[in-house]
Scaffold this motif. Structure first.
Motif, short mmCIF file in Angstrom:
data_model
loop_
_atom_site.label_atom_id
_atom_site.label_comp_id
_atom_site.label_asym_id
_atom_site.label_seq_id
_atom_site.Cartn_x
_atom_site.Cartn_y
_atom_site.Cartn_z
N UNK A 1 -44.47 -13.55 9.01
CA UNK A 1 -44.98 -13.79 10.36
C UNK A 1 -44.25 -14.92 11.08
N UNK A 2 -43.49 -15.70 10.35
CA UNK A 2 -42.67 -16.76 10.93
C UNK A 2 -41.53 -17.04 9.96
N UNK A 3 -40.55 -17.80 10.38
CA UNK A 3 -39.37 -18.04 9.56
C UNK A 3 -39.73 -18.73 8.24
N UNK A 4 -40.58 -19.73 8.30
CA UNK A 4 -40.88 -20.50 7.09
C UNK A 4 -41.56 -19.65 6.02
N UNK A 5 -42.59 -18.91 6.40
CA UNK A 5 -43.28 -18.07 5.42
C UNK A 5 -42.42 -16.88 5.02
N UNK A 6 -41.63 -16.38 5.94
CA UNK A 6 -40.72 -15.28 5.61
C UNK A 6 -39.77 -15.67 4.48
N UNK A 7 -39.29 -16.88 4.51
CA UNK A 7 -38.38 -17.34 3.45
C UNK A 7 -39.12 -17.43 2.12
N UNK A 8 -40.35 -17.89 2.14
CA UNK A 8 -41.15 -17.95 0.90
C UNK A 8 -41.44 -16.54 0.39
N UNK A 9 -41.70 -15.61 1.30
CA UNK A 9 -41.95 -14.22 0.91
C UNK A 9 -40.74 -13.62 0.22
N UNK A 10 -39.57 -13.84 0.78
CA UNK A 10 -38.34 -13.31 0.17
C UNK A 10 -38.13 -13.88 -1.22
N UNK A 11 -38.34 -15.17 -1.38
CA UNK A 11 -38.17 -15.78 -2.70
C UNK A 11 -39.22 -15.26 -3.69
N UNK A 12 -40.42 -14.97 -3.20
CA UNK A 12 -41.46 -14.39 -4.05
C UNK A 12 -41.05 -13.00 -4.53
N UNK A 13 -40.51 -12.19 -3.63
CA UNK A 13 -40.05 -10.86 -4.01
C UNK A 13 -39.00 -10.94 -5.11
N UNK A 14 -38.08 -11.85 -4.96
CA UNK A 14 -36.98 -11.97 -5.92
C UNK A 14 -37.43 -12.55 -7.25
N UNK A 15 -38.28 -13.55 -7.21
CA UNK A 15 -38.71 -14.18 -8.45
C UNK A 15 -39.60 -13.27 -9.29
N UNK A 16 -40.14 -12.22 -8.67
CA UNK A 16 -41.01 -11.31 -9.40
C UNK A 16 -40.34 -9.99 -9.76
N UNK A 17 -39.02 -9.89 -9.52
CA UNK A 17 -38.30 -8.77 -10.08
C UNK A 17 -37.57 -7.85 -9.13
N UNK A 18 -37.61 -8.09 -7.82
CA UNK A 18 -36.87 -7.23 -6.90
C UNK A 18 -35.39 -7.27 -7.24
N UNK A 19 -34.75 -6.10 -7.22
CA UNK A 19 -33.33 -6.01 -7.60
C UNK A 19 -32.41 -6.20 -6.41
N UNK A 20 -32.87 -5.89 -5.23
CA UNK A 20 -32.09 -6.03 -4.00
C UNK A 20 -33.10 -6.16 -2.86
N UNK A 21 -32.60 -6.45 -1.68
CA UNK A 21 -33.47 -6.58 -0.51
C UNK A 21 -33.00 -5.67 0.59
N UNK A 22 -33.95 -5.06 1.28
CA UNK A 22 -33.68 -4.41 2.55
C UNK A 22 -34.51 -5.16 3.58
N UNK A 23 -33.86 -5.68 4.60
CA UNK A 23 -34.51 -6.58 5.55
C UNK A 23 -34.32 -6.08 6.97
N UNK A 24 -35.40 -6.13 7.75
CA UNK A 24 -35.31 -5.71 9.13
C UNK A 24 -35.15 -6.89 10.07
N UNK A 25 -34.31 -6.73 11.07
CA UNK A 25 -34.23 -7.71 12.14
C UNK A 25 -35.31 -7.37 13.16
N UNK A 26 -36.11 -8.35 13.59
CA UNK A 26 -37.21 -8.06 14.53
C UNK A 26 -36.70 -7.36 15.79
N UNK A 27 -37.42 -6.30 16.17
CA UNK A 27 -37.01 -5.49 17.30
C UNK A 27 -38.24 -4.97 18.02
N UNK A 28 -38.18 -4.90 19.32
CA UNK A 28 -39.35 -4.54 20.13
C UNK A 28 -39.71 -3.06 20.05
#
Length: 276
Positions: A30-57
């Motif tokens: 929902x914001x940059x700070x929590x988004x960064x924590x979310x990404x690190x959570x995904x990775x620390x729990x076993x995600x092999x790669x990331x697919x990330x969306x750039x915010x768009x209207x």
């Protein structure tokens, strides 16, 4: 030179008899700070790669859950510069991690096509999938991507003809985004798997490994995807829904997200005896 992180990831996983689990989230949700924590959570729990969306209207390929994530990010002041800075920080901490972007044409042109791919390369992005780009119009974008060492990923619809599968196989780099069903993104309880024939045709055409997406929301969906011959699964709406349900409690959000990723990653273990 294009990144080899996807190829290296698939090789590592194959050696461990595993498929890939790839979560999707919208950057700055929902914001940059929590988004960064979310990404690190995904990775620390076993995600092999990331697919990330750039915010768009106007994310036309996405269902209501991911549309709401885009709205949250934009409402909280998400800016392209901050998103690319976040990508660069993630890359600095995870040198071997494949990072893919899912974007829309308007975002690419707003930056300027060359400038967009240069920016991706500088931030450490491995691949870009432009969701609303027709395959027949790919060459201009793919040439710019290749110039900057960024791989281009394309979508293979579930009802694709043999000819279209061949063209997707020839065009895609890194991986193929194989849809489990038509329509927009969403977390279904029932998974509509493509025929194993489609995956076999992609393999025969020497395609990049297919990752199955759309409707991947349960560990059993991941198991079915891999049993069908996919190299792994992408889960978006189910991940983003966890974020949406716990916006008022970030610690609980991260706890639930981590538990979900652990379960989904555990389902990627390939059971050769069951397959036989």
């Amino acid at each position: 030179m294009a990144s080899e992180r996807y190829q290296q990831m698939f090789s590592r996983l194959q050696a461990r008899n595993e498929g890939a689990f790839v979560p999707f989230v919208t950057l700055a949700d929902p914001n940059i700070e929590l988004s960064e924590r979310i990404i690190e959570c995904l990775l620390s729990n076993g995600a092999d790669a990331l697919e990330l969306g750039l915010p768009f209207s106007d994310p036309v390929a996405d269902g209501p859950v991911i549309q709401a994530a885009n709205i949250r990010a934009l409402a909280n002041g998400a800016k392209m510069r901050a998103c690319f800075e976040l990508l660069a920080r993630v890359r600095s901490r995870h040198s071997e991690l494949p990072i893919g972007l899912l974007v829309y044409c308007n975002l690419v042109h707003a930056q300027g096509v060359e400038a967009f791919y240069q920016r991706c390369a500088e931030a450490g992005v491995d691949s870009v999938l432009i969701a609303d780009l027709p395959l027949r119009e790919r060459q201009f974008y793919q040439s710019a991507a290749q110039k900057h060492g960024v791989q281009s990923v394309f979508i293979c619809p579930p009802d694709a003809s043999s000819e279209l599968r061949q063209r997707v196989a020839e065009a895609s780099e890194g991986y193929v985004y194989l849809l489990s069903r038509a329509g927009v993104t969403g977390a279904d309880t029932a998974l509509h798997l493509p025929a194993t024939e489609a995956i076999a045709e992609l393999a025969a055409a020497k395609s990049a490994p297919p990752l199955l997406g759309f409707g991947i929301s349960q560990p059993d969906h991941v198991k079915q995807a891999i049993k069908s011959g996919a190299a792994g699964a992408i889960s978006g709406s189910a991940v983003v829904r966890i974020i949406a349900e716990h916006l008022d409690n970030p610690e609980r959000l991260l706890e639930h997200l981590g538990e979900f990723v652990v379960r989904m990653k555990a389902a990627t273990l390939i059971d050769h005896e069951a397959a036989d």
